[in-house]
Design a protein around this motif. Structure first.
Motif, PDB file in Angstrom:
ATOM      1  N   ASP A   1     -64.098 -72.692  12.979  1.00 26.60           N
ATOM      2  CA  ASP A   1     -64.305 -73.694  11.927  1.00 26.60           C
ATOM      3  C   ASP A   1     -64.413 -75.095  12.516  1.00 26.60           C
ATOM      4  N   ALA A   2     -63.591 -75.385  13.521  1.00 26.65           N
ATOM      5  CA  ALA A   2     -63.624 -76.708  14.157  1.00 26.65           C
ATOM      6  C   ALA A   2     -64.967 -76.940  14.842  1.00 26.65           C
ATOM      7  N   ILE A   3     -65.475 -75.925  15.552  1.00 24.16           N
ATOM      8  CA  ILE A   3     -66.788 -76.055  16.202  1.00 24.16           C
ATOM      9  C   ILE A   3     -67.875 -76.280  15.155  1.00 24.16           C
ATOM     10  N   THR A   4     -67.769 -75.581  14.029  1.00 23.68           N
ATOM     11  CA  THR A   4     -68.746 -75.764  12.943  1.00 23.68           C
ATOM     12  C   THR A   4     -68.769 -77.215  12.486  1.00 23.68           C
ATOM     13  N   ASN A   5     -67.598 -77.787  12.245  1.00 25.27           N
ATOM     14  CA  ASN A   5     -67.535 -79.170  11.768  1.00 25.27           C
ATOM     15  C   ASN A   5     -68.001 -80.162  12.828  1.00 25.27           C
ATOM     16  N   LEU A   6     -67.692 -79.899  14.091  1.00 23.61           N
ATOM     17  CA  LEU A   6     -68.117 -80.788  15.169  1.00 23.61           C
ATOM     18  C   LEU A   6     -69.640 -80.789  15.325  1.00 23.61           C
ATOM     19  N   ALA A   7     -70.262 -79.628  15.145  1.00 23.04           N
ATOM     20  CA  ALA A   7     -71.706 -79.499  15.383  1.00 23.04           C
ATOM     21  C   ALA A   7     -72.546 -79.792  14.150  1.00 23.04           C
ATOM     22  N   HIS A   8     -71.901 -80.008  13.015  1.00 25.04           N
ATOM     23  CA  HIS A   8     -72.646 -80.192  11.766  1.00 25.04           C
ATOM     24  C   HIS A   8     -73.582 -81.396  11.859  1.00 25.04           C
ATOM     25  N   GLU A   9     -74.901 -81.123  11.723  1.00 29.35           N
ATOM     26  CA  GLU A   9     -75.936 -82.159  11.748  1.00 29.35           C
ATOM     27  C   GLU A   9     -75.853 -83.026  13.004  1.00 29.35           C
ATOM     28  N   ASN A  10     -75.421 -82.442  14.121  1.00 31.56           N
ATOM     29  CA  ASN A  10     -75.335 -83.177  15.378  1.00 31.56           C
ATOM     30  C   ASN A  10     -75.990 -82.332  16.470  1.00 31.56           C
ATOM     31  N   SER A  11     -77.233 -82.642  16.742  1.00 30.36           N
ATOM     32  CA  SER A  11     -78.019 -81.819  17.659  1.00 30.36           C
ATOM     33  C   SER A  11     -77.430 -81.792  19.060  1.00 30.36           C
ATOM     34  N   CYS A  12     -76.927 -82.935  19.537  1.00 35.99           N
ATOM     35  CA  CYS A  12     -76.364 -83.000  20.892  1.00 35.99           C
ATOM     36  C   CYS A  12     -75.155 -82.079  21.026  1.00 35.99           C
ATOM     37  N   ILE A  13     -74.288 -82.078  20.022  1.00 38.52           N
ATOM     38  CA  ILE A  13     -73.086 -81.249  20.100  1.00 38.52           C
ATOM     39  C   ILE A  13     -73.449 -79.770  19.970  1.00 38.52           C
ATOM     40  N   LYS A  14     -74.458 -79.451  19.177  1.00 38.06           N
ATOM     41  CA  LYS A  14     -74.916 -78.054  19.113  1.00 38.06           C
ATOM     42  C   LYS A  14     -75.304 -77.560  20.507  1.00 38.06           C
ATOM     43  N   THR A  15     -76.027 -78.406  21.218  1.00 39.79           N
ATOM     44  CA  THR A  15     -76.430 -78.041  22.576  1.00 39.79           C
ATOM     45  C   THR A  15     -75.215 -77.934  23.498  1.00 39.79           C
ATOM     46  N   ARG A  16     -74.252 -78.848  23.350  1.00 38.80           N
ATOM     47  CA  ARG A  16     -73.040 -78.814  24.187  1.00 38.80           C
ATOM     48  C   ARG A  16     -72.258 -77.523  23.975  1.00 38.80           C
ATOM     49  N   VAL A  17     -72.224 -77.048  22.745  1.00 38.42           N
ATOM     50  CA  VAL A  17     -71.521 -75.788  22.473  1.00 38.42           C
ATOM     51  C   VAL A  17     -72.160 -74.666  23.277  1.00 38.42           C
ATOM     52  N   ARG A  18     -73.495 -74.672  23.321  1.00 39.46           N
ATOM     53  CA  ARG A  18     -74.184 -73.620  24.086  1.00 39.46           C
ATOM     54  C   ARG A  18     -73.887 -73.747  25.576  1.00 39.46           C
ATOM     55  N   THR A  19     -73.972 -74.962  26.103  1.00 39.24           N
ATOM     56  CA  THR A  19     -73.747 -75.133  27.545  1.00 39.24           C
ATOM     57  C   THR A  19     -72.297 -74.875  27.938  1.00 39.24           C
ATOM     58  N   GLU A  20     -71.385 -74.997  26.999  1.00 38.42           N
ATOM     59  CA  GLU A  20     -69.973 -74.683  27.271  1.00 38.42           C
ATOM     60  C   GLU A  20     -69.696 -73.189  27.107  1.00 38.42           C
ATOM     61  N   GLY A  21     -70.735 -72.406  26.796  1.00 33.84           N
ATOM     62  CA  GLY A  21     -70.570 -70.961  26.684  1.00 33.84           C
ATOM     63  C   GLY A  21     -70.000 -70.497  25.365  1.00 33.84           C
ATOM     64  N   GLY A  22     -70.233 -71.268  24.287  1.00 30.55           N
ATOM     65  CA  GLY A  22     -69.630 -70.931  23.004  1.00 30.55           C
ATOM     66  C   GLY A  22     -70.341 -69.840  22.223  1.00 30.55           C
ATOM     67  N   ILE A  23     -71.614 -69.608  22.496  1.00 34.60           N
ATOM     68  CA  ILE A  23     -72.367 -68.658  21.669  1.00 34.60           C
ATOM     69  C   ILE A  23     -71.974 -67.205  21.913  1.00 34.60           C
ATOM     70  N   PRO A  24     -71.874 -66.720  23.166  1.00 34.12           N
ATOM     71  CA  PRO A  24     -71.510 -65.304  23.364  1.00 34.12           C
ATOM     72  C   PRO A  24     -70.208 -64.881  22.690  1.00 34.12           C
ATOM     73  N   PRO A  25     -69.099 -65.651  22.815  1.00 36.60           N
ATOM     74  CA  PRO A  25     -67.887 -65.197  22.121  1.00 36.60           C
ATOM     75  C   PRO A  25     -68.025 -65.218  20.601  1.00 36.60           C
ATOM     76  N   LEU A  26     -68.807 -66.141  20.073  1.00 34.26           N
ATOM     77  CA  LEU A  26     -69.028 -66.166  18.625  1.00 34.26           C
ATOM     78  C   LEU A  26     -69.786 -64.914  18.178  1.00 34.26           C
ATOM     79  N   VAL A  27     -70.785 -64.506  18.939  1.00 33.09           N
ATOM     80  CA  VAL A  27     -71.530 -63.287  18.612  1.00 33.09           C
ATOM     81  C   VAL A  27     -70.594 -62.076  18.673  1.00 33.09           C
ATOM     82  N   GLU A  28     -69.705 -62.045  19.666  1.00 36.14           N
ATOM     83  CA  GLU A  28     -68.732 -60.948  19.765  1.00 36.14           C
ATOM     84  C   GLU A  28     -67.852 -60.882  18.522  1.00 36.14           C
ATOM     85  N   LEU A  29     -67.448 -62.047  18.041  1.00 35.65           N
ATOM     86  CA  LEU A  29     -66.534 -62.074  16.892  1.00 35.65           C
ATOM     87  C   LEU A  29     -67.193 -61.595  15.601  1.00 35.65           C
ATOM     88  N   LEU A  30     -68.513 -61.503  15.574  1.00 37.33           N
ATOM     89  CA  LEU A  30     -69.177 -60.936  14.393  1.00 37.33           C
ATOM     90  C   LEU A  30     -68.729 -59.501  14.155  1.00 37.33           C
TER      91      LEU A  30
END
Length: 707
Positions: free
Chosen positions: A177-206
């Motif tokens: 939820d915190a990542i969602t709020n941080l990245a909301h309408e913020n393109s730079c932070i969306k990219t930072r989440v990816r470069t910090e490796g945030g997408i694979p664990p999120l996909v796992e949690l599905l």
């Protein structure tokens, strides 16, 4: 029984823990209540600074410090729920302190026993509080720059140590939820989440067992995928699609709502991903969501179907074949504006296929789409107009559109934005192009055998849309004119107005023959003596007495001008042999104008003498002068005098003026209808109106045949 008894009776330690929690909650509530009542910013700042200081000094594994940190974070989170307090919390340095507590503290000594007091709870509270602070866009970058993202990503992996406790579930959900709020309408932070490796664990949690974690992970992926192509690609590469498609079938509305939202953002502006989504089997479950009890999921599903149908013709057909049209049409009648908008959007995309157009109309889509044109919501109105534009492309739909009054709806609508007005104009043009062949035959059939209301709607529509070549067949041979005139004689203003507009359109359609468009030439070919002989005694053989003054004329010229003068000089009238002929009741300047026309074939008729000259021209059967007078008088017709002008036309059999009055009445009906005597005027002109249209439409066909 023993185990059950132990569960029912909490241990002494558990009772103490519960007691401490109740006391903490009471203490926090008391502090917040105190601040709210006194509304003291200074007290708030003092309290926040105090809690931040506690966080700065308690980052250890000691139980007391962990308990204090947990308590301080709880207080800050309660404050952060009030947006009015958020800036003060950030200004007091809470962000770095909270970021620190996103990670586990260092062990007490070199021999790590693995024991963690309040394990996951402190981190969960920190993530939750930072998520609340991130609601304000200006704080998003500050939190990320403080190093929150790597720690939040690590929290997403807390389940990997094999623990599935309630605390683990909570910390992962709050981190997402915190990542969602941080990245909301913020393109730079969306990219930072990816470069910090945030997408694979999120996909796992599905695929995590807890539904709240699934929902939170999907919500974060939805945000990260929005307008970020690199994130979209990585989500797909991590094999999220199969799980997301399965989530579409979940019985939990919150799950399928987030899943369809993720897929929608993945598909947006990405044809390749759209293809992968369809190959993953998303189409049928998305169509199934159109009938969901969750309006949010319905809305997202309709939007997604519109995206599926955007360019792929086969996909448009498959969507319809799989049963999407009936629920979409049902959604058009919802009380939810956004739901109606998305349904109209989807139907508009589907209506770009010829066979779909017929299917949508057959399932009853035309009427609710027409109704949406009355909406005060510009986007909804435009989507409905676009869908109708698509439906109008199929000949099978034209009669249905006309039959329920669609043409009048399109013409009378008040459209909010210019693109909608342009779309409606194109729709009417498209319908006009279809009014021929079997479509016209179908409409003529309805005009003969349909209910009276349907017959009148068809006549109204055809007056606007039919070709001039077909007007006689429609309005004379098939009684369309009678239907329009019946409406014009109605006691209902709307029907009268519709009829007046239609009749005026019929009369002024390109190629129509307007009776007073230009001053006419003399109807009788003849040789004119010329200007120099007007009132010239040279070779004069007759003299007229006008207001006691002599006017010199020439019999040969007068004999050629009209039957009235021929009768005067060739017949048994006393003027035959008289040299001086008295002309009563005509002013000198009027008589002079009449003579000038006889001698030259033209005359400039001024408005101030036009009516008197008309009377004289009618008396002496000078049709050319009459037409010139009628033309001049017609330019002066107004709302106030049209009734008198019509009387004038009747008095002197001024056909062109009469027709000009009729056209004026039709054109200005909206203004005329508010004046007394209008109903009497309409009743009076109807016979002549019928004759005018019958003559004009028949003559038009003859002219076109001759050409």
């Amino acid at each position: 029984m023993e185990n059950q008894k132990r569960q029912e009776q909490p241990t002494s330690s558990a009772r103490k823990s519960l007691k401490r929690k109740l006391e903490e909650d009471y203490d926090v509530d008391r502090k917040i209540a105190s601040l709210s009542h006194h509304d003291s910013q200074e007290d708030l700042v003092k309290e926040v600074i105090s809690q931040v200081q506690i966080l700065r000094t308690t980052f250890t594994s000691l139980e007391a410090n962990r308990a204090s940190a947990k308590h301080a974070i709880h207080i800050l989170s309660e404050f952060a729920k009030n947006e009015e307090f958020v800036n003060a919390i950030v200004d007091c340095g809470a962000v770095p302190a909270l970021v620190t507590h996103l990670q586990a503290p260092p062990p007490l000594n070199d021999v790590d026993t693995g024991l963690r007091f309040y394990e996951h709870e402190v981190e969960k509270g920190s993530a939750f509080t930072l998520g609340l602070l991130a609601v304000k866009p200006e704080h998003q970058r500050l939190i990320v720059d403080a190093g929150a993202l790597p720690h939040l990503v690590n929290l997403l992996k807390r389940h990997k140590d094999g623990q599935n406790s309630r605390a683990v579930v909570g910390v992962m959900r709050r981190a997402a939820d915190a990542i969602t709020n941080l990245a909301h309408e913020n393109s730079c932070i969306k990219t930072r989440v990816r470069t910090e490796g945030g997408i694979p664990p999120l996909v796992e949690l599905l695929e995590y067992v807890d539904l709240k974690v699934q929902r939170a992970a999907a919500g974060t992926l939805r945000t990260l995928a929005f307008k970020n192509d690199e994130n979209k690609n990585q989500i797909v590469e991590c094999n999220a699609l199969p799980t997301l498609v399965l989530m579409l079938r979940s019985e939990d509305p919150t799950i399928h709502y987030e899943a369809v939202g993720v897929i929608g953002n993945l598909v947006h502006s990405s044809p390749s991903i759209k293809k992968e989504v369809l190959l993953a089997g998303a189409l049928q479950p998305v169509i199934g969501l159109l009938s969901s009890c969750c309006t949010e999921s319905q809305r997202e599903a309709a939007l997604l179907l519109g995206q599926f149908a955007a360019t792929d013709s086969d996909c448009k057909v498959h969507i319809v074949q799989r049963g999407a049209v009936p629920p979409l049409i049902e959604m058009l009648q919802s009380s939810d504006t956004q739901l109606k908008e998305m349904a109209a959007f989807a139907l508009g995309r589907l209506a770009q296929d010829n066979h779909n157009q017929a299917g949508i109309a057959h399932n009853g889509g035309i009427a609710p789409l027409l109704k949406l044109l009355d909406s005060k919501n510009g986007s909804l109105q435009h989507n409905a107009a676009f869908a109708l534009y698509g439906l109008a492309d199929n000949e099978d739909n034209v009669a249905d559109l006309v039959k329920i009054g669609g043409v009048q709806k399109l013409q009378d609508g008040e459209f909010i934005v210019q693109p909608t007005r342009d779309c409606v104009a194109k729709t009417l043009k498209r319908l006009e192009e279809k009014i021929n062949g079997r479509v016209l035959r179908h409409l003529l059939y309805l005009m003969r055998v349909g209910e009276k209301a349907v017959q009148k709607r068809v006549a109204l529509a055809l007056a606007h849309l039919c070709s001039p070549n077909d007007q006689k067949a429609i309005f004379i041979d098939n009684n369309g004119l009678d239907l329009l005139l019946d409406l014009f004689e109605s006691t209902t203003f709307k029907q009268q107005r519709d009829a007046s507009v239609a009749l005026y359109k019929l009369a002024t359609k390109p190629c129509s023959i307007s009776p007073v468009d230009a001053a006419p030439p003399s109807p009788i070919p003849q040789v004119y003596l010329g200007e120099q002989y007007v009132n010239n005694p040279t070779l004069s053989d007759v003299t007229f007495l006008i207001e006691g003054k002599r006017f010199y004329a020439h019999r040969i010229c007068l004999l050629a001008s009209s039957d009235a003068f021929r009768a005067m000089f060739d017949g048994g009238y006393r003027e035959k042999d008289a040299n001086d002929i008295e002309i009563p009741n005509i002013k000198w300047d009027v008589f002079e104008l009449m003579m000038r026309y006889i001698y030259t074939g033209s005359v400039d008729v001024k408005l101030d003498v036009a009516q008197e000259l008309l009377r004289a021209a009618d008396q002496y059967l000078l049709e050319g002068v009459k037409r010139l007078c009628e033309y001049a008088i017609a330019q002066d017709i107004s709302i106030e005098n049209v009734s008198l002008m019509y009387e004038l036309s009747e008095s002197f059999n001024a056909t062109s003026l009469k027709h000009a009055c009729i056209l004026f009445i039709l054109e200005k009906f909206d203004k005329l209808c508010n004046l007394p005597g209008t109903s009497h005027l309409i009743h009076r002109v109807l016979p002549e109106m019928r004759l005018y249209f019958a003559t004009a439409l028949t003559r038009r066909v003859l002219v076109e045949q001759q050409q």
